[in-house]
Design a protein around this motif. Structure first.
Motif, PDB file in Angstrom:
ATOM      1  N   ILE A   1       0.849  -1.175   0.166  1.00 20.57           N
ATOM      2  CA  ILE A   1      -0.027   0.042   0.038  1.00 20.57           C
ATOM      3  C   ILE A   1       0.869   1.338  -0.030  1.00 20.57           C
ATOM      4  CG2 ILE A   1      -1.632   1.537   1.402  1.00 20.57           C
ATOM      5  CD1 ILE A   1      -2.988  -1.216   2.303  1.00 20.57           C
ATOM      6  N   ALA A   2       0.769   1.851  -0.963  1.00 22.21           N
ATOM      7  CA  ALA A   2       1.577   3.483  -1.012  1.00 22.21           C
ATOM      8  C   ALA A   2       0.434   4.564  -1.131  1.00 22.21           C
ATOM      9  CB  ALA A   2       2.444   3.274  -2.273  1.00 22.21           C
TER      10      ALA A   2
ATOM     11  N   VAL B   1       8.792  14.361  -9.564  1.00 18.68           N
ATOM     12  CA  VAL B   1       8.251  13.901  -8.435  1.00 18.68           C
ATOM     13  C   VAL B   1       7.807  12.531  -8.526  1.00 18.68           C
ATOM     14  CG1 VAL B   1       6.004  13.982  -6.831  1.00 18.68           C
ATOM     15  CG2 VAL B   1       7.322  16.172  -7.447  1.00 18.68           C
ATOM     16  N   ALA B   2       6.919  12.040  -9.664  1.00 22.78           N
ATOM     17  CA  ALA B   2       6.476  10.952  -9.992  1.00 22.78           C
ATOM     18  C   ALA B   2       7.760   9.886 -10.241  1.00 22.78           C
ATOM     19  CB  ALA B   2       5.762  10.719 -11.372  1.00 22.78           C
ATOM     20  N   ARG B   3       9.029  10.384 -10.660  1.00 19.24           N
ATOM     21  CA  ARG B   3      10.057   9.297 -10.616  1.00 19.24           C
ATOM     22  C   ARG B   3      10.589   9.062  -9.383  1.00 19.24           C
ATOM     23  NH1 ARG B   3      11.140  12.666 -15.248  1.00 19.24           N
ATOM     24  NH2 ARG B   3      12.662  14.087 -13.832  1.00 19.24           N
ATOM     25  N   GLU B   4      10.696  10.044  -8.468  1.00 15.86           N
ATOM     26  CA  GLU B   4      11.032   9.839  -7.025  1.00 15.86           C
ATOM     27  C   GLU B   4      10.187   8.922  -6.302  1.00 15.86           C
ATOM     28  OE1 GLU B   4      12.871  12.060  -3.342  1.00 15.86           O
ATOM     29  OE2 GLU B   4      12.554  13.159  -5.063  1.00 15.86           O
ATOM     30  N   ILE B   5       8.830   8.960  -6.563  1.00 18.07           N
ATOM     31  CA  ILE B   5       7.785   8.162  -5.981  1.00 18.07           C
ATOM     32  C   ILE B   5       8.217   6.759  -6.525  1.00 18.07           C
ATOM     33  CG2 ILE B   5       5.256   7.744  -5.936  1.00 18.07           C
ATOM     34  CD1 ILE B   5       4.961  10.703  -5.939  1.00 18.07           C
ATOM     35  N   VAL B   6       8.209   6.354  -7.761  1.00 14.98           N
ATOM     36  CA  VAL B   6       8.189   5.025  -8.223  1.00 14.98           C
ATOM     37  C   VAL B   6       9.406   4.208  -7.760  1.00 14.98           C
ATOM     38  CG1 VAL B   6       8.493   3.764 -10.273  1.00 14.98           C
ATOM     39  CG2 VAL B   6       6.754   5.621 -10.265  1.00 14.98           C
ATOM     40  N   SER B   7      10.547   5.160  -7.532  1.00  9.91           N
ATOM     41  CA  SER B   7      11.751   4.686  -7.088  1.00  9.91           C
ATOM     42  C   SER B   7      11.476   4.221  -5.480  1.00  9.91           C
ATOM     43  CB  SER B   7      12.816   5.599  -7.140  1.00  9.91           C
ATOM     44  OG  SER B   7      14.002   5.269  -6.506  1.00  9.91           O
TER      45      SER B   7
ATOM     46  N   VAL C   1       8.714   3.558  -4.037  1.00  9.42           N
ATOM     47  CA  VAL C   1       7.770   2.490  -3.895  1.00  9.42           C
ATOM     48  C   VAL C   1       8.505   1.096  -4.272  1.00  9.42           C
ATOM     49  CG1 VAL C   1       5.952   0.985  -4.991  1.00  9.42           C
ATOM     50  CG2 VAL C   1       5.667   3.666  -4.283  1.00  9.42           C
ATOM     51  N   GLU C   2       9.433   1.099  -5.409  1.00 10.94           N
ATOM     52  CA  GLU C   2      10.190  -0.079  -5.911  1.00 10.94           C
ATOM     53  C   GLU C   2      11.251  -0.524  -4.726  1.00 10.94           C
ATOM     54  OE1 GLU C   2       9.590  -0.034 -10.690  1.00 10.94           O
ATOM     55  OE2 GLU C   2      11.367   0.910  -9.837  1.00 10.94           O
ATOM     56  N   HIS C   3      11.741   0.341  -4.216  1.00 10.19           N
ATOM     57  CA  HIS C   3      12.689  -0.013  -3.112  1.00 10.19           C
ATOM     58  C   HIS C   3      12.037  -0.116  -1.844  1.00 10.19           C
ATOM     59  CE1 HIS C   3      15.377   1.603  -6.125  1.00 10.19           C
ATOM     60  NE2 HIS C   3      16.253   0.827  -5.674  1.00 10.19           N
ATOM     61  N   ASN C   4      10.489  -0.373  -1.536  1.00 11.81           N
ATOM     62  CA  ASN C   4      10.163  -0.380  -0.229  1.00 11.81           C
ATOM     63  C   ASN C   4      10.494   0.403   0.829  1.00 11.81           C
ATOM     64  OD1 ASN C   4       8.962  -2.823  -1.429  1.00 11.81           O
ATOM     65  ND2 ASN C   4      10.648  -3.863  -1.110  1.00 11.81           N
TER      66      ASN C   4
ATOM     67  N   ARG D   1       3.371  -4.187   2.868  1.00 10.95           N
ATOM     68  CA  ARG D   1       4.456  -3.108   2.956  1.00 10.95           C
ATOM     69  C   ARG D   1       3.511  -1.767   2.806  1.00 10.95           C
ATOM     70  NH1 ARG D   1       7.871  -5.088  -1.768  1.00 10.95           N
ATOM     71  NH2 ARG D   1       5.793  -6.205  -2.457  1.00 10.95           N
ATOM     72  N   PHE D   2       4.103  -0.875   3.447  1.00 11.01           N
ATOM     73  CA  PHE D   2       3.521   0.554   3.402  1.00 11.01           C
ATOM     74  C   PHE D   2       4.681   1.570   2.820  1.00 11.01           C
ATOM     75  CE2 PHE D   2       1.104  -1.860   6.153  1.00 11.01           C
ATOM     76  CZ  PHE D   2      -0.319  -1.616   5.962  1.00 11.01           C
TER      77      PHE D   2
END
Length: 235
Positions: free
Chosen positions: A121-122, A194-200, A202-205, A165-166
């Motif tokens: 969940i993000a 901002v989206a690029r940093e967000i996806v990173s 999420v992918e790095h938990n 995971r959150f």
């Protein structure tokens, strides 16, 4: 290939995040109030969802069923306005969307992942939850509520030994329709960056991610300001 559902994907940060996940090969389902804006994203499936509506969880589960499951629930819905005159309609609508709507959708995703046995969940919250902001009382209060709610869910999941995971995403000012108007916001960020940093994150938990370094410094400073001084600061 992972499956993600993004609620609030019709514009702004949610839209850019959806595009990035699709580019990375994820199977993405998108949802928002404005169905017409979702059709051009290139998602695997779409659903019209108003998070303030009682049937929003049912519609979310219908979308998940059509997709054949969900690994990531990404929440990007929300509203916010400056309200220096404390206009009742603005305050109550903010609480309804950012408070009730958020709780409604988080609970639905959490229960789904608890039954599935795993998930992520993000949610996009805000640095506004760090302190009470006089220009936007309901907005900062509901964002603080979101921060604490995710923290509580994470603790509960660990206590129940659930593999959920959150990721709490806390942006500052982002150049989206949410901040449109005549007021000039400092340190404005571009939604694509901002989206690029967000996806990173999420992918790095990552558990908590303040976007970007300038706002990480700012919020660290805010936390250290005593309440007796904070109440006298003019924003």
């Amino acid at each position: 290939m992972s499956k993600a559902v993004i609620v609030g994907a019709s514009s702004g940060i949610g839209l850019e995040v959806a595009r990035l996940f699709i580019q990375r090969g994820w199977t993405v389902g998108v949802a928002a109030r404005r169905l017409d804006l979702l059709q051009t994203i290139g998602a695997a499936d779409v659903e019209q969802i108003d998070v303030t509506s009682a049937d929003a969880p049912d519609k979310l589960m219908q979308l998940v069923e059509r997709m054949g499951g969900m690994d990531l629930f990404f929440y990007a819905s929300g509203i916010g306005k400056q309200n220096r005159e404390l206009t009742p309609d603005i305050e109550l609508a903010t609480v309804e969307t950012n408070g009730m709507g958020f709780t409604r959708m988080m609970g639905c995703a959490y229960r789904y992942f608890a039954q599935q046995g795993r998930g992520h969940i993000a949610a996009i919250t805000s640095i506004a939850g760090t302190k009470g902001l006089g220009p936007a009382p309901a907005y900062s209060a509901t964002k603080a509520m979101q921060n604490v709610y995710l923290q509580a869910l994470e603790q509960q999941a660990n206590a129940r030994k659930l593999d959920i995971r959150f990721t709490d995403i806390c942006p500052g000012f982002v150049d989206t329709a949410l901040l449109s108007g005549s007021f000039h916001y400092p340190m404005m960020l571009k939604p694509q960056a901002v989206a690029r940093e967000i996806v990173s994150a999420v992918e790095h938990n990552k558990h908590i991610r303040v976007i970007d370094w300038k706002y990480r410094l700012l919020t660290a400073l805010w936390r250290r300001i005593p309440r007796c001084i904070w109440r006298k600061i003019k924003l």
